[in-house]
Design a protein around this motif. Structure first.
Motif, PDB file in Angstrom:
ATOM      1  N   GLY A 282      30.924  30.639  34.408  1.00  0.00           N
ATOM      2  CA  GLY A 282      30.925  31.793  35.017  1.00  0.00           C
ATOM      3  C   GLY A 282      31.225  33.128  35.428  1.00  0.00           C
ATOM      4  N   LEU A 283      31.087  34.192  36.569  1.00  0.00           N
ATOM      5  CA  LEU A 283      31.903  34.877  36.508  1.00  0.00           C
ATOM      6  C   LEU A 283      33.039  35.191  37.444  1.00  0.00           C
ATOM      7  CD1 LEU A 283      28.259  37.200  38.329  1.00  0.00           C
ATOM      8  CD2 LEU A 283      29.401  37.429  35.814  1.00  0.00           C
ATOM      9  N   GLY A 284      33.606  34.204  37.523  1.00  0.00           N
ATOM     10  CA  GLY A 284      34.993  33.492  38.050  1.00  0.00           C
ATOM     11  C   GLY A 284      35.919  34.159  36.900  1.00  0.00           C
ATOM     12  N   ALA A 285      35.660  33.349  36.270  1.00  0.00           N
ATOM     13  CA  ALA A 285      36.339  32.732  35.426  1.00  0.00           C
ATOM     14  C   ALA A 285      36.286  34.309  34.114  1.00  0.00           C
ATOM     15  CB  ALA A 285      36.014  31.921  34.652  1.00  0.00           C
ATOM     16  N   ARG A 286      34.704  35.315  34.585  1.00  0.00           N
ATOM     17  CA  ARG A 286      35.101  36.236  33.854  1.00  0.00           C
ATOM     18  C   ARG A 286      35.829  37.644  34.301  1.00  0.00           C
ATOM     19  NH1 ARG A 286      31.387  39.551  30.206  1.00  0.00           N
ATOM     20  NH2 ARG A 286      30.761  41.620  31.039  1.00  0.00           N
ATOM     21  N   ASP A 287      36.090  37.402  35.772  1.00  0.00           N
ATOM     22  CA  ASP A 287      36.887  37.992  36.437  1.00  0.00           C
ATOM     23  C   ASP A 287      38.489  37.457  35.911  1.00  0.00           C
ATOM     24  OD1 ASP A 287      37.164  40.542  38.221  1.00  0.00           O
ATOM     25  OD2 ASP A 287      37.644  38.988  39.886  1.00  0.00           O
ATOM     26  N   THR A 288      38.844  36.364  36.253  1.00  0.00           N
ATOM     27  CA  THR A 288      40.429  36.646  36.370  1.00  0.00           C
ATOM     28  C   THR A 288      41.182  36.871  34.354  1.00  0.00           C
ATOM     29  OG1 THR A 288      39.816  33.936  35.051  1.00  0.00           O
ATOM     30  CG2 THR A 288      40.726  34.695  37.397  1.00  0.00           C
ATOM     31  N   LEU A 289      39.751  36.546  33.277  1.00  0.00           N
ATOM     32  CA  LEU A 289      39.620  36.689  31.932  1.00  0.00           C
ATOM     33  C   LEU A 289      39.689  38.360  31.789  1.00  0.00           C
ATOM     34  CD1 LEU A 289      37.230  33.968  30.317  1.00  0.00           C
ATOM     35  CD2 LEU A 289      39.820  34.204  30.322  1.00  0.00           C
ATOM     36  N   ARG A 290      39.111  38.703  32.472  1.00  0.00           N
ATOM     37  CA  ARG A 290      39.541  40.544  31.951  1.00  0.00           C
ATOM     38  C   ARG A 290      40.967  40.896  32.870  1.00  0.00           C
ATOM     39  NH1 ARG A 290      39.363  44.050  36.329  1.00  0.00           N
ATOM     40  NH2 ARG A 290      38.935  42.957  38.250  1.00  0.00           N
ATOM     41  N   LEU A 291      41.134  40.235  33.813  1.00  0.00           N
ATOM     42  CA  LEU A 291      42.052  41.095  34.439  1.00  0.00           C
ATOM     43  C   LEU A 291      43.263  41.078  33.542  1.00  0.00           C
ATOM     44  CD1 LEU A 291      43.518  42.464  37.117  1.00  0.00           C
ATOM     45  CD2 LEU A 291      42.854  40.548  38.254  1.00  0.00           C
ATOM     46  N   GLU A 292      43.636  39.578  33.060  1.00  0.00           N
ATOM     47  CA  GLU A 292      44.603  39.310  31.979  1.00  0.00           C
ATOM     48  C   GLU A 292      44.670  40.058  31.401  1.00  0.00           C
ATOM     49  OE1 GLU A 292      45.945  34.555  33.174  1.00  0.00           O
ATOM     50  OE2 GLU A 292      44.424  35.075  31.008  1.00  0.00           O
ATOM     51  N   ALA A 293      43.656  40.029  30.346  1.00  0.00           N
ATOM     52  CA  ALA A 293      43.600  41.202  29.366  1.00  0.00           C
ATOM     53  C   ALA A 293      43.780  42.675  29.466  1.00  0.00           C
ATOM     54  CB  ALA A 293      41.981  40.259  28.768  1.00  0.00           C
ATOM     55  N   GLY A 294      43.849  42.804  30.897  1.00  0.00           N
ATOM     56  CA  GLY A 294      43.835  44.309  31.603  1.00  0.00           C
ATOM     57  C   GLY A 294      42.979  45.695  31.469  1.00  0.00           C
ATOM     58  N   LEU A 295      41.417  44.743  31.887  1.00  0.00           N
ATOM     59  CA  LEU A 295      40.591  45.563  31.470  1.00  0.00           C
ATOM     60  C   LEU A 295      39.663  45.892  32.923  1.00  0.00           C
ATOM     61  CD1 LEU A 295      38.626  42.870  28.445  1.00  0.00           C
ATOM     62  CD2 LEU A 295      39.815  45.464  28.529  1.00  0.00           C
ATOM     63  N   CYS A 296      39.117  47.526  33.358  1.00  0.00           N
ATOM     64  CA  CYS A 296      39.035  47.851  34.065  1.00  0.00           C
ATOM     65  C   CYS A 296      37.640  47.206  34.183  1.00  0.00           C
ATOM     66  CB  CYS A 296      38.045  48.499  34.244  1.00  0.00           C
ATOM     67  SG  CYS A 296      40.129  49.765  33.794  1.00  0.00           S
ATOM     68  N   LEU A 297      37.609  46.727  35.668  1.00  0.00           N
ATOM     69  CA  LEU A 297      36.149  46.086  35.937  1.00  0.00           C
ATOM     70  C   LEU A 297      35.377  47.498  37.560  1.00  0.00           C
ATOM     71  CD1 LEU A 297      34.588  44.588  36.736  1.00  0.00           C
ATOM     72  CD2 LEU A 297      34.662  43.278  38.496  1.00  0.00           C
ATOM     73  N   TYR A 298      34.326  47.941  37.445  1.00  0.00           N
ATOM     74  CA  TYR A 298      33.676  49.240  38.219  1.00  0.00           C
ATOM     75  C   TYR A 298      33.192  48.314  39.257  1.00  0.00           C
ATOM     76  CZ  TYR A 298      31.240  53.185  39.511  1.00  0.00           C
ATOM     77  OH  TYR A 298      31.035  54.073  40.005  1.00  0.00           O
TER      78      TYR A 298
ATOM     79  N   PHE B  54      44.923  35.405  40.479  1.00  0.00           N
ATOM     80  CA  PHE B  54      46.039  34.655  39.855  1.00  0.00           C
ATOM     81  C   PHE B  54      45.562  34.359  38.406  1.00  0.00           C
ATOM     82  CE2 PHE B  54      46.799  30.020  37.964  1.00  0.00           C
ATOM     83  CZ  PHE B  54      48.242  30.092  38.381  1.00  0.00           C
ATOM     84  N   GLY B  55      46.249  34.262  37.701  1.00  0.00           N
ATOM     85  CA  GLY B  55      45.971  34.464  35.914  1.00  0.00           C
ATOM     86  C   GLY B  55      46.092  32.785  35.422  1.00  0.00           C
ATOM     87  N   PRO B  56      45.069  31.930  35.459  1.00  0.00           N
ATOM     88  CA  PRO B  56      45.416  31.296  34.610  1.00  0.00           C
ATOM     89  C   PRO B  56      46.167  30.781  33.849  1.00  0.00           C
ATOM     90  CG  PRO B  56      43.649  31.165  35.374  1.00  0.00           C
ATOM     91  CD  PRO B  56      43.892  32.664  35.473  1.00  0.00           C
ATOM     92  N   SER B  57      46.189  31.797  32.183  1.00  0.00           N
ATOM     93  CA  SER B  57      46.932  31.784  30.900  1.00  0.00           C
ATOM     94  C   SER B  57      47.880  33.027  31.332  1.00  0.00           C
ATOM     95  CB  SER B  57      46.357  32.784  30.166  1.00  0.00           C
ATOM     96  OG  SER B  57      44.961  32.302  29.903  1.00  0.00           O
ATOM     97  N   VAL B  58      48.153  32.879  32.414  1.00  0.00           N
ATOM     98  CA  VAL B  58      49.688  33.928  32.515  1.00  0.00           C
ATOM     99  C   VAL B  58      50.357  32.945  32.944  1.00  0.00           C
ATOM    100  CG1 VAL B  58      51.004  35.839  33.801  1.00  0.00           C
ATOM    101  CG2 VAL B  58      49.284  36.278  32.554  1.00  0.00           C
ATOM    102  N   ASN B  59      50.284  31.856  33.883  1.00  0.00           N
ATOM    103  CA  ASN B  59      50.082  31.319  34.799  1.00  0.00           C
ATOM    104  C   ASN B  59      50.763  32.053  36.135  1.00  0.00           C
ATOM    105  OD1 ASN B  59      50.087  28.500  35.641  1.00  0.00           O
ATOM    106  ND2 ASN B  59      52.513  27.760  34.714  1.00  0.00           N
ATOM    107  N   GLY B  60      50.447  32.242  37.042  1.00  0.00           N
ATOM    108  CA  GLY B  60      50.906  33.581  37.009  1.00  0.00           C
ATOM    109  C   GLY B  60      50.623  34.546  38.108  1.00  0.00           C
ATOM    110  N   PRO B  61      49.932  35.075  39.108  1.00  0.00           N
ATOM    111  CA  PRO B  61      49.808  36.200  39.697  1.00  0.00           C
ATOM    112  C   PRO B  61      49.574  37.344  38.882  1.00  0.00           C
ATOM    113  CG  PRO B  61      51.769  35.747  40.857  1.00  0.00           C
ATOM    114  CD  PRO B  61      51.882  34.704  40.123  1.00  0.00           C
TER     115      PRO B  61
END
Lengths: 367, 126
Positions: free
Chosen positions: A219-235, A315-322
């Motif tokens: 879903g969009l929830g994980a899409r957001d945590t994934l892109r944020l961990e990847a350092g990608l911008c969201l419009y 919270f970044g699940p793969s980073v295991n932290g905020p």
């Protein structure tokens, strides 16, 4: 206004999606396993994302179109090879970002993938800038399905042979059961993956085949945590009309050739900012401990002066932290600068850090 | 009698003598999604009925935790601060939040029993 549904709506329902309204569409925020598990599954295996709400804008034309688009986008489109893609932006005269987008050279013109919330406005702006000279189609008859994560190549090639030969940021036409499908090797999760453009009627059946091969809907929830961990911008968060690509730390996406020559919308401001610097710039931010600093959290320096604001934090699940991104005054943007984040009235220590938080694994040079 | 009572803010409370153990319900965790951050009240502090007594955050958003009764915070469950995912796993048992020495047992009478809460949760989520 009625909310729109994508062609995968029934599949989302069958998969026990929780829905949210996003840019006028009923979209799945998560499924039964939850955001953290969906995030991890994408990083370790293969996640399917319905991104059919995004705009697929086809603009048809030849040399004139290339020249006209170069007056709009800061890209070297003359040298963009057939089926190759570039990340770019639609800007105002002040170099403010109307939208970020992916533009791909196709046989008779260009395909531009636009954010759902921006696509109608983008269409109007582009139509005006191009003086109605070219055939422009915002294709509502097509769905867009992303498949992301390390197992995606095996899964997708078992359904569409040949996709394994695509390099990152390139695409091609494929045929499946007499359907023409355009596949690019791209995505927005920091993982290897593909985006598949196909007719609405075929989207449900195609996606169910990916699920049968072991991929899962995300879903969009994980899409957001994934892109944020990847350092990608969201419009709407990192990017807006009030931010320029230089402030957004996206100067890598501006063609060097075009910086020398200018002559695109916003070029005076972009060139000035590249030469003289910007007052605020986008950075990665790592809070200490587990505290989550969300959008609009104020950022302070060690002398307790306000120096900026968070644009995305979770919270970044793969980073295991905020993890977070935000804009700070340029002089505090160096890596390892100590800062403080005001969350619920208390100031919590954090550090400016490099991006991404989670290392990408894009495939380059398979052939 | 150790009957568990429930609040409209989706907390559960279990009274043993004058010590109340408080946590959030399974239904609350399902609404929140994956919990990734927890903040508890200070030990020794006095908190008032319906006042904020902590925070839980999921990947999506932050939510306040309220205390359904007044009292002095006498114990905290540090394990849910160290690993907030425990709240999703076992919310109504090992993942309790804090314990209060309560002042006024009659405050318990304002809360719902299990059947009432289940009905309330079902109605409020539709």
């Amino acid at each position: 206004m009625d909310t729109k549904k994508t062609s995968l709506y029934q599949l989302h329902q069958d998969s026990k999606a929780k829905f949210v309204e996003f840019a006028g569409y009923q979209m799945p925020i998560q499924y039964s396993e939850g955001i953290v598990e969906e995030h991890r599954f994408t990083r370790n295996h293969s996640g399917i994302f319905d991104v059919s709400h995004m705009g697929q804008l086809f603009i048809y034309g030849r040399e004139d179109l290339v020249d006209d688009l170069e007056r709009i986008f800061p890209l070297d489109l003359k040298n963009l090879k057939l089926n190759h893609s570039k990340y770019s932006f639609l800007m105002s005269d002040n170099a403010g970002i109307y939208d970020d987008l992916i533009i791909t050279k196709i046989k008779d013109g260009f395909l531009i993938i636009l954010n759902a919330a921006c696509k109608e406005n983008d269409y109007k702006i582009l139509k005006g800038l191009l003086n109605n000279k070219y055939k422009m189609i915002m294709d509502e008859d097509k769905s867009l399905i992303a498949i992301q994560g390390p197992k995606s190549v095996q899964i997708l090639k078992s359904v569409i042979q040949g996709v394994e030969n695509l390099n990152f940021m390139s695409g091609n036409w494929f045929t499946l059961d007499d359907h023409n499908i355009y596949v690019t090797r791209s995505g927005y999760t920091g993982e290897d993956g593909f985006e598949v453009s196909l007719t609405n009627e075929f989207a449900d059946g195609f996606t169910r085949r990916l699920i049968d091969k072991g991929a899962k809907l995300i879903g969009l929830g994980a899409r957001d945590t994934l892109r944020l961990e990847a350092g990608l911008c969201l419009y709407g968060h990192e990017l807006s009309k009030d931010k320029t690509p230089v402030e957004a730390n996206l100067k890598w996406a501006i063609s060097k050739e075009r910086i020398l020559k200018g002559n695109f919308i916003g070029s005076d401001i972009i060139i000035n900012q590249l030469n003289n610097g910007v007052s605020k710039i986008r950075v990665g931010i790592k809070p200490e401990g587990r505290i989550i600093a969300r959008e609009k959290t104020k950022i302070y320096n060690e002398s307790d002066l306000e120096i900026g604001e968070i644009t995305s934090g979770t919270f970044g699940p793969s980073v295991n932290g905020p993890v977070a991104m935000g804009y700070v005054e340029n002089e505090f943007s160096k890596k390892n600068t100590k800062i403080f984040l005001e969350v619920r009235g208390k100031k919590h220590p954090a550090t400016i850090c490099g991006l991404p938080f989670y290392k990408k694994s894009y495939v380059k040079g398979v052939n | 009698m150790n009957e568990v009572k429930y609040s409209k803010e989706h907390e559960w409370i279990k009274l043993e003598g004058d010590i109340a153990t408080i946590g959030i319900t399974r239904h609350a965790t399902e609404l929140l999604g994956d919990i990734v951050f927890t903040e508890l009240p200070d030990k020794g502090s006095n908190i008032e009925k319906d006042g904020t007594a902590g925070v839980v955050e999921s990947t999506k958003a932050a939510s306040d935790v309220y205390t359904p009764v007044s009292g002095e915070v006498v114990d905290l469950n540090q394990s849910i601060v160290d690993d907030p995912s425990k709240i999703n796993q076992d919310p109504e048992n090992s993942a309790w939040f804090f314990k209060l020495k309560i002042k006024d047992k009659s405050e318990m009478d304002t809360l719902m029993n299990k059947d009432e809460y289940d009905k309330f949760a079902k109605e409020s989520s539709t």
